[in-house]
Design a protein around this motif. Structure first.
Motif, PDB file in Angstrom:
ATOM      1  N   GLY A  83       0.782  -1.227   0.000  1.00 53.73           N
ATOM      2  CA  GLY A  83       0.000   0.000   0.000  1.00 53.73           C
ATOM      3  C   GLY A  83       0.811   1.273   0.000  1.00 53.73           C
ATOM      4  N   SER A  84       2.141   1.192  -0.067  1.00 57.19           N
ATOM      5  CA  SER A  84       3.006   2.367  -0.034  1.00 57.19           C
ATOM      6  C   SER A  84       3.689   2.526  -1.382  1.00 57.19           C
ATOM      7  CB  SER A  84       4.055   2.229   1.076  1.00 57.19           C
ATOM      8  OG  SER A  84       4.996   3.289   1.003  1.00 57.19           O
ATOM      9  N   VAL A 140      -6.585  -0.855   2.686  1.00 59.45           N
ATOM     10  CA  VAL A 140      -7.871  -1.437   2.310  1.00 59.45           C
ATOM     11  C   VAL A 140      -8.138  -2.605   3.242  1.00 59.45           C
ATOM     12  CG1 VAL A 140      -9.202  -2.529   0.476  1.00 59.45           C
ATOM     13  CG2 VAL A 140      -7.567  -0.718  -0.081  1.00 59.45           C
ATOM     14  N   THR A 141      -9.260  -2.555   3.938  1.00 57.34           N
ATOM     15  CA  THR A 141      -9.575  -3.571   4.939  1.00 57.34           C
ATOM     16  C   THR A 141     -11.055  -3.908   4.880  1.00 57.34           C
ATOM     17  OG1 THR A 141      -9.531  -4.044   7.320  1.00 57.34           O
ATOM     18  CG2 THR A 141      -9.922  -1.774   6.684  1.00 57.34           C
ATOM     19  N   ASN A 200     -17.110  -4.239  -0.386  1.00 56.14           N
ATOM     20  CA  ASN A 200     -17.153  -4.641   1.025  1.00 56.14           C
ATOM     21  C   ASN A 200     -15.845  -4.312   1.744  1.00 56.14           C
ATOM     22  OD1 ASN A 200     -15.492  -6.457  -0.235  1.00 56.14           O
ATOM     23  ND2 ASN A 200     -16.382  -8.287   0.724  1.00 56.14           N
ATOM     24  N   GLN A 201     -15.111  -3.307   1.221  1.00 57.44           N
ATOM     25  CA  GLN A 201     -13.817  -2.935   1.772  1.00 57.44           C
ATOM     26  C   GLN A 201     -13.807  -1.451   2.127  1.00 57.44           C
ATOM     27  OE1 GLN A 201     -11.136  -5.211   1.999  1.00 57.44           O
ATOM     28  NE2 GLN A 201     -12.474  -6.846   1.257  1.00 57.44           N
ATOM     29  N   ASP A 202     -13.307  -1.125   3.318  1.00 53.05           N
ATOM     30  CA  ASP A 202     -13.006   0.260   3.669  1.00 53.05           C
ATOM     31  C   ASP A 202     -11.687   0.652   3.011  1.00 53.05           C
ATOM     32  OD1 ASP A 202     -15.250   0.562   5.226  1.00 53.05           O
ATOM     33  OD2 ASP A 202     -14.239   0.015   7.093  1.00 53.05           O
ATOM     34  N   ILE A 224      -3.898   1.494  -3.710  1.00 57.17           N
ATOM     35  CA  ILE A 224      -5.118   0.799  -3.281  1.00 57.17           C
ATOM     36  C   ILE A 224      -5.066  -0.665  -3.694  1.00 57.17           C
ATOM     37  CG2 ILE A 224      -7.612   0.669  -3.649  1.00 57.17           C
ATOM     38  CD1 ILE A 224      -7.623   3.722  -3.893  1.00 57.17           C
ATOM     39  N   ALA A 225      -4.647  -0.944  -4.934  1.00 58.01           N
ATOM     40  CA  ALA A 225      -4.536  -2.325  -5.393  1.00 58.01           C
ATOM     41  C   ALA A 225      -3.478  -3.089  -4.614  1.00 58.01           C
ATOM     42  CB  ALA A 225      -4.220  -2.340  -6.889  1.00 58.01           C
TER      43      ALA A 225
END
Length: 453
Positions: free
Chosen positions: A289-290, A310-311, A347-349, A373-374
């Motif tokens: 994610g970085s 993303v969780t 269904n992901q924050d 994000i991916a």
């Protein structure tokens, strides 16, 4: 003697009402109307004694633009090269952020350049200003200080001293005796700013005024104040951080996209010469994610770290939060990932953050947002040697960006080896030695290059 007439004026937008109202009809704010005494028209005081004469614009001669060096390169960059004689500059920021410190240091540098500077404070005594100057090492015989809140008295001091730079700290503390309302009110701020503006234009003296901000972060008072001045600067920064950003939101003599970066130390503000190295100093190497993106702030390329998390969520409506980038842009890019790449993110924050507190407004950071994000969704790490640049369209294509050569050169200086960018930006120039350019046409191709699929 007739009865004295009063009116109620909104301190946020300047709306005038004949009676008190709890909610301002103009801006909708509560408890913003303050009672003021009505005064007769004061237009006669504005007369200059001579009527202006219309001239053909082709017959006018303009002297070469000469700017006064403030001695602070970061401040000069934001101002467009330095102080323009006769200009009126408004500096705003949160309490305690360092506005007075910045202006006192700039005043000292101008005095060192051989110019007289008058620093007028309505909040501190001359002894308190001297104590702060001692701590900052900003003592010079050409730096003159005064504690005064009356605008006519300030004009008299300026006439006696004839400085090249006048600093008024702050506009909410000064008043004009012909205006009956209290200092800091809409009428007083408007009147005092108008007097200082006319004085600056007539004498050719650069004037800097400090403005208080509201709890929402905007300059206190009506927006008319920002329309009157030539330049509006915001001094920003987190109270928990030592770094400060000077940002121009209006500038008649330069770009409004420039930023200046300072670090608050015990002896004052120090300029940060390499902001890219600062923003990447605490970057985690092995973390999903970085990603690193090369963004432009005015004429300066800056490399910053962009993070995404993303969780899974247990709620029906997932959360979309963004810090440092446009929230709506993040939602748009998530929709592109779902439609064009088949990622199920409903269904992901999703949380997106720009490290270092800087704000990125240009579309060239789209590719970095989508890849981060991916990366977090798939829990796959990006290479620490990659830099991403590109704008994303709704069909998933990656569009070209401007001034890609400067972005790549900044990445090369910091040791990055691979640049993922739009294919249209690859041709027509040679990258620095040791830099690999990877041109892509779609987001899918970018994920295959960076994440391997």
């Amino acid at each position: 003697m007739g009865k004295e007439k009063t009116r109620f004026v909104c301190q946020a937008c300047g709306f005038v009402a004949p009676k008190w109202l709890g909610k301002c009809p103009g801006c909708g704010k509560w408890n913003a109307l303050v009672e003021e005494r009505e005064t007769p028209a004061r237009g006669a005081r504005y007369a200059t004694g001579t009527m202006a004469r219309a001239q053909p614009i082709t017959s006018l001669t303009v002297t070469s633009e000469v700017r006064q060096d403030t001695g602070l390169k970061e401040l000069n960059r934001v101002l467009g090269g330095g102080l323009v004689p006769g200009s009126l500059i408004l500096v705003g920021g949160d309490p305690g952020i360092g506005k007075s410190t910045l202006l006192l240091q700039a005043s000292h540098q101008v005095a060192l350049d051989g110019q007289k500077v008058l620093y007028v404070s309505g909040e501190e005594s001359v002894q308190q200003t001297k104590m702060r100057a001692d701590r900052l090492g900003a003592l010079h015989e050409r730096l003159l200080v005064a504690t005064e809140t009356s605008v006519p008295h300030v004009e008299q001091i300026v006439a006696d001293v004839n400085p090249a730079l006048l600093v008024v700290d702050s506009i909410q503390t000064v008043f004009h005796p012909d205006v009956t309302s209290a200092p800091g009110s809409v009428a007083q701020v408007r009147e005092c700013t108008a007097h200082l503006m006319r004085m600056a234009k007539a004498r050719g003296t650069a004037v800097i005024i400090v403005g208080h901000v509201t709890k929402e972060g905007a300059i206190a008072g009506p927006r008319l104040l920002e329309h009157m001045v030539d330049c509006v600067l915001y001094f920003e920064g987190e109270r928990s951080s030592t770094y400060r950003i000077v940002r121009a939101v209006k500038n008649r003599f330069g770009s409004t996209n420039e930023i200046g970066l300072f670090e608050m130390k015990s002896d004052g503000l120090a300029e940060v010469a390499n902001p890219s190295e600062l923003f990447l100093s605490e970057r985690p190497v092995a973390s999903s994610g970085s990603v690193v993106v090369a963004s432009l702030e005015g004429t300066r390329p800056i490399l910053v770290e962009l993070q995404a998390l993303v969780t899974p969520t247990s709620f029906a409506a997932p959360r979309r939060m963004a810090t440092g980038v446009d929230h709506n842009r993040v939602s748009l890019l998530i929709a592109v990932l779902e439609k064009r790449l088949g990622m199920f993110l409903q269904n992901q924050d999703a949380y997106v953050n720009v490290a270092g507190g800087v704000r990125l407004d240009e579309p060239a950071v789209d590719l970095a947002i989508a890849v981060s994000i991916a990366s977090s969704f798939r829990d796959q790490m990006c290479s620490p040697q990659d830099v991403l640049i590109g704008e994303i369209g709704l069909t998933g294509e990656v569009r070209s960006v401007s001034r890609v050569e400067q972005r790549v050169q900044e990445a090369a200086k910091l040791g990055f080896r691979r640049i993922v960018l739009p294919r249209q930006n690859v041709d027509g120039w040679s990258p620095p030695q040791g830099i690999e350019l990877v041109g892509i046409n779609t987001v899918q191709e970018a994920l295959e290059v960076v994440l391997g699929g």
